[in-house]
Design an enzyme around this catalytic site. Sequence first.
Site, PDB file in Angstrom:
ATOM      1  N   ASP A   8       0.812  -1.219   0.000  1.00 45.87           N
ATOM      2  CA  ASP A   8       0.000   0.000   0.000  1.00 45.87           C
ATOM      3  C   ASP A   8       0.850   1.276   0.000  1.00 45.87           C
ATOM      4  OD1 ASP A   8      -3.073  -0.881   1.270  1.00 45.87           O
ATOM      5  OD2 ASP A   8      -1.411  -2.297   1.365  1.00 45.87           O
ATOM      6  N   HIS A  74     -10.633   1.096  -0.360  1.00 45.25           N
ATOM      7  CA  HIS A  74     -10.739   2.537  -0.615  1.00 45.25           C
ATOM      8  C   HIS A  74     -10.904   2.852  -2.106  1.00 45.25           C
ATOM      9  CE1 HIS A  74     -10.016   3.774   3.479  1.00 45.25           C
ATOM     10  NE2 HIS A  74      -8.857   3.139   3.530  1.00 45.25           N
ATOM     11  N   HIS A 179      -3.124  -4.513   2.643  1.00 45.68           N
ATOM     12  CA  HIS A 179      -4.170  -3.900   3.467  1.00 45.68           C
ATOM     13  C   HIS A 179      -3.744  -3.567   4.886  1.00 45.68           C
ATOM     14  CE1 HIS A 179      -8.033  -2.695   5.020  1.00 45.68           C
ATOM     15  NE2 HIS A 179      -8.040  -3.676   5.904  1.00 45.68           N
TER      16      HIS A 179
END
Length: 267
Positions: A8, A74, A179
């Site tokens: 991420d 998201h 995540h």
Amino acid sequence: MRILFFGDLVGEMALRYLEGNLPRLRRELGVDFVVANGENVDLTDPALGKAGMHPETVERLLACGVDAITGGNHSFDPPWAEEVLDHPRVLRPLNAGPFAPGRGYLLLEGKGQALVVVNLVGRSAWPPADDPLWALEGLLPSLEAGIPIVVDFHSESVFEKLGLAFALDSRVGAVLGTHTHVPTQDLRILPKGTAYVSDVGMVGPSGGMQGYEPGFLVAFLKGKRLPRGARLAWAGGPLEVGAVVVDLEGGRARAIRRLEIPVPQGG
């Protein structure tokens, strides 16, 4: 085939790092394809705690050498999400459902090689999602035989991630967890040839909560509601770089290792 996968991306610090280093890393590592999870790279509505990507950020990532950008819970936060997800190199979870905008997988081609990248989200991270294993089982028969497959599985649960990896062992080249933003040490190749790690980690500022300044998130945790007048913000610590290098041969993994690189204080 060698794949460089970044976990991420969180904030402008992550973008600057890739812009300043990815072209060199591609050369030095002999990378064929680069994949990055971009669903946290921008604050799209700080007052509501929303992340996602701006269209301009997509272009910056592609310009510096990222071949595919994956997402997660998201992906649909920004009001302009459909514009971002319409980009042919941007993925959202395959199991977001049949009516979700965008695509859940793509085919990358270059240097006489091809790679399929699939994006999945776990129900532990996004409860509205369809079953991730069923979604992927439905896709696999339609893919061209012999092309390696790498899966970004965006999930809170190690059980979900490991279960899917073992269910697909030998049929995909790698299941790479994202995540949690916390890098795990369990890199391995499963018995039939699928590379696995529970979480790649993040590329972003340390010192807070998953790359974010903790005040907003702690206030929400305490009150179970958005804190009045507060805004989500990036953490202020030195850069962390969570990335793995995966070597594939004939659709199965030969090696998986973490990208070990010195990072100057402040990125």
